[in-house]
Design a protein around this motif. Structure first.
Motif, PDB file in Angstrom:
ATOM      1  N   LYS A 223      -1.703  -7.392  -5.443  1.00 38.13           N
ATOM      2  CA  LYS A 223      -2.364  -6.150  -4.793  1.00 38.13           C
ATOM      3  C   LYS A 223      -2.463  -6.456  -3.467  1.00 38.13           C
TER       4      LYS A 223
ATOM      5  N   SER B 197      -9.222  -0.137   3.105  1.00 41.03           N
ATOM      6  CA  SER B 197      -8.242   0.279   2.189  1.00 41.03           C
ATOM      7  C   SER B 197      -8.873   0.325   0.815  1.00 41.03           C
ATOM      8  N   THR B 198      -8.468   1.184   0.021  1.00 43.97           N
ATOM      9  CA  THR B 198      -8.952   1.221  -1.579  1.00 43.97           C
ATOM     10  C   THR B 198      -7.599   0.645  -2.581  1.00 43.97           C
ATOM     11  N   GLY B 199      -7.847   0.447  -3.806  1.00 44.98           N
ATOM     12  CA  GLY B 199      -6.832  -0.126  -4.434  1.00 44.98           C
ATOM     13  C   GLY B 199      -6.513  -1.645  -4.223  1.00 44.98           C
ATOM     14  N   THR B 200      -7.471  -2.320  -3.585  1.00 46.04           N
ATOM     15  CA  THR B 200      -7.178  -3.714  -3.011  1.00 46.04           C
ATOM     16  C   THR B 200      -7.678  -4.881  -4.083  1.00 46.04           C
ATOM     17  N   SER B 201      -7.324  -5.998  -3.806  1.00 45.71           N
ATOM     18  CA  SER B 201      -7.558  -7.034  -4.531  1.00 45.71           C
ATOM     19  C   SER B 201      -9.337  -7.519  -4.341  1.00 45.71           C
TER      20      SER B 201
ATOM     21  N   TRP C 197     -16.001  -3.063  -5.008  1.00 49.83           N
ATOM     22  CA  TRP C 197     -15.252  -2.776  -3.645  1.00 49.83           C
ATOM     23  C   TRP C 197     -13.772  -2.406  -3.736  1.00 49.83           C
ATOM     24  N   ASP C 198     -13.427  -2.536  -4.996  1.00 43.59           N
ATOM     25  CA  ASP C 198     -12.036  -2.580  -5.195  1.00 43.59           C
ATOM     26  C   ASP C 198     -11.311  -1.298  -5.294  1.00 43.59           C
ATOM     27  N   ASP C 199     -12.203  -0.346  -5.496  1.00 45.48           N
ATOM     28  CA  ASP C 199     -11.669   1.275  -5.352  1.00 45.48           C
ATOM     29  C   ASP C 199     -12.374   1.902  -4.345  1.00 45.48           C
ATOM     30  N   LYS C 200     -13.012   1.419  -3.439  1.00 47.15           N
ATOM     31  CA  LYS C 200     -13.608   1.881  -2.248  1.00 47.15           C
ATOM     32  C   LYS C 200     -13.649   1.141  -0.948  1.00 47.15           C
TER      33      LYS C 200
ATOM     34  N   ALA D 297     -14.904  -5.829  -7.545  1.00 45.50           N
ATOM     35  CA  ALA D 297     -15.846  -4.895  -7.463  1.00 45.50           C
ATOM     36  C   ALA D 297     -17.475  -5.178  -6.995  1.00 45.50           C
TER      37      ALA D 297
ATOM     38  N   LYS E  26       0.855  -1.204   0.070  1.00 46.95           N
ATOM     39  CA  LYS E  26      -0.122  -0.060  -0.195  1.00 46.95           C
ATOM     40  C   LYS E  26       0.981   1.403  -0.105  1.00 46.95           C
TER      41      LYS E  26
END
Length: 604
Positions: free
Chosen positions: A231, A239-243, A248-251, A246, A205
């Motif tokens: 990831k 966290s955002t930007g995780t594995s 919920w990958d970017d939020k 969707a 991260k």
């Protein structure tokens, strides 16, 4: 004859069964060494070849390598690195990072393969030095010590497969993979990415390290079949930007339990004359993540199920995800996250194993019902003193384990209430005129016609929006999600219902509470009362999940009968005049709940 206390050729054979859960955890040990040595890039490289199996051919992993661009090793350090129980961080003063025990490289390697080879260099790959361990040679006693490192060129295979060849670095290669559970590169990478992404989520991260995972044909290294970058995998889902799949990958899929400032609790443990912080963090799934039909069966729900348990973090690296704190029969346990973080100085207190996969001191406390142990009047301090007297190293962890258990139980009750709210919301979309609430309302109307007045009746004369607002406010104050509270309040008014059921963790010995709001009577079931788990949940859960139609009907009737009994009491209490009789009715409800708690508690 050899009379060594521990004959090396026999000891190493026994060490193969050293507790590594699978190849992903063994590979992580190699990555630990790389990250500890300052690597910015680490690569997991899987070389496959076509193998004849009976009547067909299959792609199988032939060799595995881990490449890093860390500081590299000189001859003495490289030789020490392949010794069991030796290392450069065994002194207490050096035990501040993710390494410690001097077992990682050799122990993790022989758990998966029979031969491990290591190249390390400084000042360019042309200066690489090499040594190895071979279990066959050790078993035959041909190899009795780690061979002295010598200059040796890195094979072209790995030079072509790897991307990051720094001025310094290390390449570890496993071959003769006789203990590998996963046979294909894709399986190894898929499973490793999930586990390694979770272990090193902090480092990933913060962009402190990048981890590449690649597979290729051993005869054609340029033929790359898999090429992925790990990831972060956050089991707390903050966290955002995780594995996380969707959407919920970017939020964040969860929210901090206790708010921005209250979700992290710090304990201090004194050990060997120094104070060390232990931090606990809590999170819980957002309501929108759990809405709809079977959220657990969606991709993100399945992802959360694989991250179920207590995340134990040591020096920024996850030690393990301890599933002993979760209930395998409770699917809602996937929707909470708890993380405990401690420094390496407390390894002895937490009972960290030498393969850095388990904190057995904390894990053993998960098996104890600490609330039950404290019911005989003992305090946590007295329980800790008892463990201290027994020289039990877990003693300083009692308060931490108790807080984790208590908060986990609160989160479970919150999630249970969310589930009930969603089910209740579905019922309000399709109201049942024969529901217990409708029947009780009809009976109450008859009593009103006969002249029986209740304290709540005056509120029925208020404007509809004011009545709805009062009911909604009470439901929200009980912890019901705002959308569910609004919808239930609106339906109660529009359907002309007199009674509303809610669930909450009440600070009371009573099984339920009775309140008059907006002309309706709100009956709140106490989720911490044993009658809730022994009766309410059993009836509702079994009635909805029972395949036998006849039995399902009987269970539904029983659940409705229980509601009618509670509504009858609520109306009885509502009809009592202000003064001694009303006070006595309320006290009787509390006293009965206290007595019922004693009868229903299995430990009583």
């Amino acid at each position: 004859m050899n009379f060594s206390i521990v004959p090396a050729h026999l000891a190493v054979k026994a060490m193969r069964d050293n507790g590594y859960k699978n190849a992903a955890y063994a590979i992580a040990e190699l990555m630990d060494n790389a990250i500890q040595a300052g690597a910015k890039n680490v690569e997991l490289l899987c070389a496959e070849q076509t193998t004849q199996l009976a009547q067909r051919t299959r792609r199988r992993v032939h060799q595995i390598a881990v490449l890093d661009d860390a500081s590299g090793m000189d001859k003495d350090t490289l030789r020490i690195a392949l010794q069991f129980g030796n290392g450069t961080r065994l002194d207490e003063a050096n035990q501040t990072g993710i390494g410690r025990f001097g077992m990682g490289l050799p122990a993790s390697s022989i758990s998966q393969c029979q031969k491990v080879e290591v190249w390390s260099w400084r000042g360019g790959v042309a200066n690489a030095i090499y040594t190895y361990l071979d279990l066959g040679e050790i078993a035959s006693q041909k190899m009795t010590e780690v061979p002295e490192p010598t200059a040796k060129a890195i094979p072209k295979l790995w030079k072509r497969a790897g991307n990051e060849w720094g001025e310094s670095g290390t390449l570890v290669v496993w071959s003769i993979l006789d203990r590998l559970m996963w046979k294909t590169a894709a399986t190894i990478i898929d499973n490793s990415e999930f586990v390694i992404g979770r272990m090193y989520r902090r480092f990933l991260k913060k962009d402190q390290v990048r981890i590449r995972m690649a597979a290729f044909d051993i005869d054609r290294p340029e033929n790359v079949t898999v090429d992925e970058w790990a990831k972060p995998n956050d089991p707390g889902y903050l966290s955002t930007g995780t594995s996380t799949p969707a959407p919920w990958d970017d939020k964040p899929m969860f929210e901090k339990w206790g708010g921005e400032d209250g979700y992290e609790v710090t304990h201090k443990i004194e050990f060997r004359g120094q104070q060390h912080p232990v931090k606990i963090r809590y999170s819980v799934a957002k309501e929108e993540a759990r809405q709809g039909i079977s959220p657990g069966s969606r991709d993100y729900g399945k992802h959360a199920a694989k991250n179920e348990g207590l995340s134990v973090v040591r020096a920024g690296r996850e030690l393990e995800l301890d599933d002993g704190w979760a209930d395998p029969s409770e699917p809602r346990d996937r929707w909470w996250g708890i993380e405990v973080e401690f420094p390496p100085a407390l390894d002895e207190i937490f009972g960290v194993t030498n393969n850095k996969q388990h904190a057995h001191g904390l894990s053993e406390l998960a098996k104890l019902d600490l609330d039950n142990l404290l019911k005989d009047g003992r305090s946590l301090g007295e329980l800790r003193e008892q463990l201290d007297d027994d020289e039990d190293p877990r003693a300083p962890l009692i308060e931490i384990a108790h807080q984790i258990q208590k908060t986990r139980n609160v989160l479970r009750r919150l999630l249970r209430a969310q589930t009930a709210s969603e089910e209740r919301r579905d019922r309000t979309r399709h109201p049942d005129p024969n529901s217990p609430e409708s029947r009780a309302t009809e009976i109450t109307r008859h009593r009103q016609e006969e002249g029986h007045e209740g304290q709540s009746d005056a509120g029925e004369q208020l404007p509809a929006d004011q009545r709805q607002s009062q009911i909604e406010g009470e439901l929200a104050s009980l912890g019901m999600p705002a959308a569910a509270a609004k919808e239930l309040a609106a339906t109660t008014i529009s359907d002309g219902l007199k009674y509303v059921f809610a669930e909450a963790d009440l600070e009371s010995m009573a099984f339920f509470s009775v309140k008059q709001r907006g002309g309706s009577i709100i009956i709140t079931l106490n989720t911490s009362h044993p009658a809730f788990g022994s009766l309410v949940e059993v009836l509702e859960k079994d009635a909805s999940g029972e395949d036998d139609a006849s039995l399902r009907e009987r269970l539904t009737t029983a659940a409705g009968g229980l509601k009618l009994l509670l509504m009858a009491w609520a109306r009885y209490e509502d009809e009592q005049p202000d003064g001694p009789r009303r006070n006595q009715a309320q006290e009787t409800r509390a006293d009965w709940g206290r007595l019922a708690r004693q009868f229903l508690n299995k430990e009583s």
